[in-house]
Design an enzyme around this catalytic site. Structure first.
Site, PDB file in Angstrom:
ATOM      1  N   LYS A 202       0.842  -1.210   0.000  1.00 37.45           N
ATOM      2  CA  LYS A 202       0.000   0.000   0.000  1.00 37.45           C
ATOM      3  C   LYS A 202       0.872   1.253   0.000  1.00 37.45           C
ATOM      4  CE  LYS A 202      -3.947  -2.236   2.172  1.00 37.45           C
ATOM      5  NZ  LYS A 202      -4.883  -2.386   3.273  1.00 37.45           N
TER       6      LYS A 202
ATOM      7  N   GLN B  55      -4.969  -1.403   9.423  1.00 36.70           N
ATOM      8  CA  GLN B  55      -4.896  -2.727   8.808  1.00 36.70           C
ATOM      9  C   GLN B  55      -5.531  -3.779   9.720  1.00 36.70           C
ATOM     10  OE1 GLN B  55      -3.839  -3.196   5.702  1.00 36.70           O
ATOM     11  NE2 GLN B  55      -4.189  -5.392   5.775  1.00 36.70           N
TER      12      GLN B  55
ATOM     13  N   ASP C 101     -11.426   2.873   4.019  1.00 32.00           N
ATOM     14  CA  ASP C 101     -11.838   1.467   3.980  1.00 32.00           C
ATOM     15  C   ASP C 101     -13.362   1.336   3.885  1.00 32.00           C
ATOM     16  OD1 ASP C 101      -9.905  -0.547   3.964  1.00 32.00           O
ATOM     17  OD2 ASP C 101      -9.406  -0.253   6.080  1.00 32.00           O
TER      18      ASP C 101
HETATM   19  N1  LIG Z   1      -8.042  -2.370   6.755  1.00 34.07           N
HETATM   20  C1  LIG Z   1      -8.109  -3.397   5.901  1.00 34.07           C
HETATM   21  N2  LIG Z   1      -7.620  -4.581   6.250  1.00 34.07           N
HETATM   22  C2  LIG Z   1      -7.714  -5.621   5.374  1.00 34.07           C
HETATM   23  C3  LIG Z   1      -8.265  -5.448   4.082  1.00 34.07           C
HETATM   24  C4  LIG Z   1      -8.782  -4.176   3.754  1.00 34.07           C
HETATM   25  O1  LIG Z   1      -9.345  -3.950   2.636  1.00 34.07           O
HETATM   26  N3  LIG Z   1      -8.681  -3.177   4.680  1.00 34.07           N
HETATM   27  N4  LIG Z   1      -8.250  -6.483   3.154  1.00 34.07           N
HETATM   28  C5  LIG Z   1      -7.447  -7.658   3.410  1.00 34.07           C
HETATM   29  C6  LIG Z   1      -5.996  -7.596   3.006  1.00 34.07           C
HETATM   30  N5  LIG Z   1      -5.654  -6.747   1.855  1.00 34.07           N
HETATM   31  C7  LIG Z   1      -5.583  -5.420   2.042  1.00 34.07           C
HETATM   32  O2  LIG Z   1      -5.460  -4.895   3.111  1.00 34.07           O
HETATM   33  C8  LIG Z   1      -5.213  -7.314   0.619  1.00 34.07           C
HETATM   34  C9  LIG Z   1      -5.295  -8.657   0.373  1.00 34.07           C
HETATM   35  C10 LIG Z   1      -4.776  -9.197  -0.817  1.00 34.07           C
HETATM   36  C11 LIG Z   1      -4.179  -8.391  -1.757  1.00 34.07           C
HETATM   37  C12 LIG Z   1      -3.548  -8.946  -2.997  1.00 34.07           C
HETATM   38  O3  LIG Z   1      -3.132  -8.206  -3.856  1.00 34.07           O
HETATM   39  N6  LIG Z   1      -3.428 -10.267  -3.101  1.00 34.07           N
HETATM   40  C13 LIG Z   1      -2.697 -10.896  -4.194  1.00 34.07           C
HETATM   41  C14 LIG Z   1      -1.912 -12.058  -3.610  1.00 34.07           C
HETATM   42  C15 LIG Z   1      -0.862 -11.588  -2.672  1.00 34.07           C
HETATM   43  C16 LIG Z   1      -0.151 -12.720  -1.960  1.00 34.07           C
HETATM   44  O4  LIG Z   1       0.624 -13.411  -2.587  1.00 34.07           O
HETATM   45  O5  LIG Z   1      -0.385 -12.856  -0.744  1.00 34.07           O
HETATM   46  C17 LIG Z   1      -3.653 -11.420  -5.244  1.00 34.07           C
HETATM   47  O6  LIG Z   1      -4.777 -11.807  -4.902  1.00 34.07           O
HETATM   48  O7  LIG Z   1      -3.244 -11.469  -6.394  1.00 34.07           O
HETATM   49  C18 LIG Z   1      -4.126  -7.042  -1.518  1.00 34.07           C
HETATM   50  C19 LIG Z   1      -4.633  -6.508  -0.351  1.00 34.07           C
HETATM   51  C20 LIG Z   1      -7.470  -7.983   4.900  1.00 34.07           C
HETATM   52  N7  LIG Z   1      -7.219  -6.829   5.706  1.00 34.07           N
END
Ligand SMILES: Nc1nc2c(c(=O)[nH]1)N[C@@H](CN(C=O)c1ccc(C(=O)N[C@@H](CCC(=O)O)C(=O)O)cc1)CN2
Length: 296
Positions: free
Chosen positions: A54, A98, A121
């Site tokens: 991020k 987060q 968020d």
């Molecule tokens: N305050 C928040 N916490 C969390 C959120 C949120 O939206 N706000 N969402 C999730 C985690 N998350 C962002 O925070 C998030 C999860 C996954 C990805 C992502 O790009 N995933 C990749 C794979 C990455 C890997 O190898 O692990 C993909 O799917 O291609 C981005 C953001 C929980 N917490």
């Protein structure tokens, strides 16, 4: 049928480029730089990766990034004091804590202490209420990303039968609200839903957000349906670590019309939409027109 792959990674890059253009314009025409503050409590490895990503992407689109990394045993009082400081900082247009938080911290209390106008968020109860009543709000990033991909693929979603599997506050419930807002007929299914396979088989759009690896097999999918897989599950297979979604990709892709992969589908859209929300929050704070196509 072989499904069209909805490339979330490429789509997210386009969204970030749009955000970067708008940020450059804001700086040039108004002398304003949007700022995003991200708060991480503890050392959860996945959260550390997401927070790093991020921060990097925030800077890449030309915004200011403020990272606050707190010890795992930070008290609720100290965390609330930091949020209050960020609420009152005019350089900060977006605040994100987060999740998940360590167990001793009350997530609802912390989220609801964020100024709703800076709640990028979209988890604050005010934003939840605004979204639920069809009013202008901050929209949760993952469901917003799913909606953008669905609109891009289908154009209008009006009249489509959609099932959202999962009822979390972060994904399932807001996703259902957004689909309803686009005039879909929406079912929210969950662990107690009876005849889940039949419920899913009726749907033109399936959004799977349950957090159970490959729970949805291909034979639940209607021929030609669009499948959005929100799951990010780490499993071990054949002695190797693997990332899989909530949908069994191979069998679902053989029946669906379109499908998001894991990784490279919904995940990258989450961060792109966070940047879009920060830009939106900055424009609203400065009473400037909001960028088009970056909100619900
Ligand atoms: N305050 C928040 N916490 C969390 C959120 C949120 O939206 N706000 N969402 C999730 C985690 N998350 C962002 O925070 C998030 C999860 C996954 C990805 C992502 O790009 N995933 C990749 C794979 C990455 C890997 O190898 O692990 C993909 O799917 O291609 C981005 C953001 C929980 N917490």
């Amino acid at each position: 049928m072989v499904a069209q792959v909805i490339d979330g990674k490429a789509f997210a890059a386009k969204v970030r480029a749009q955000v970067a253009d708008q940020v450059a314009k804001l700086k040039e025409e108004n002398g304003i730089t949007p700022g995003l503050a991200v708060v991480l409590v503890g050392e959860d490895p996945a959260s550390q990766v997401y927070v790093r990503s991020k921060g990097k992407m925030t800077v890449e689109v030309g915004m200011n990034s403020y990272e606050h990394k707190l010890d795992v045993d930070t008290s609720e009082e100290d965390l609330l004091a930091l949020v209050e400081k960020l609420n009152n900082d005019p350089a900060v247009h977006g605040i994100l804590v987060q999740l998940p938080l360590p167990k001793h911290l009350n997530e609802d209390l912390v989220i609801n202490s964020i100024d709703p106008a800076k709640d990028v968020d979209g988890f604050h109860i005010s934003n939840v209420g605004l979204l639920g009543t069809g009013q202008k709000s901050m929209v949760p990033c993952t469901p917003l990303g799913c909606l953008m991909m669905l609109r891009d693929h289908h154009g209008s979603l009006s009249g489509m039968d959609a099932v959202v599997i999962g009822r979390s506050n972060i994904v399932g419930k807001p996703m259902a609200q957004l689909l309803l807002g686009d005039s879909c007929t929406v079912t929210i299914a969950h662990s107690r839903t009876k005849d889940l396979p039949d419920v899913v088989r009726r749907a033109d759009i399936v959004v799977a957000a349950v957090g159970r690896p490959e729970m949805v097999p291909g034979d639940w999918i209607k021929e030609g349906a669009t499948v959005i897989d929100v799951g990010i599950n780490r499993i071990e297979r054949d002695g190797k670590n693997k990332l899989v979604g909530d949908v069994d990709y191979a069998s679902a892709a053989a029946r669906a019309g379109a499908i998001t992969p894991v990784p490279g589908g919904v995940g990258p859209m989450t961060i792109a939409c966070l940047l879009a929300n920060t830009l939106t929050a900055c424009c609203r704070a400065n009473k400037l027109p909001e960028p088009e196509g970056l909100t619900a």
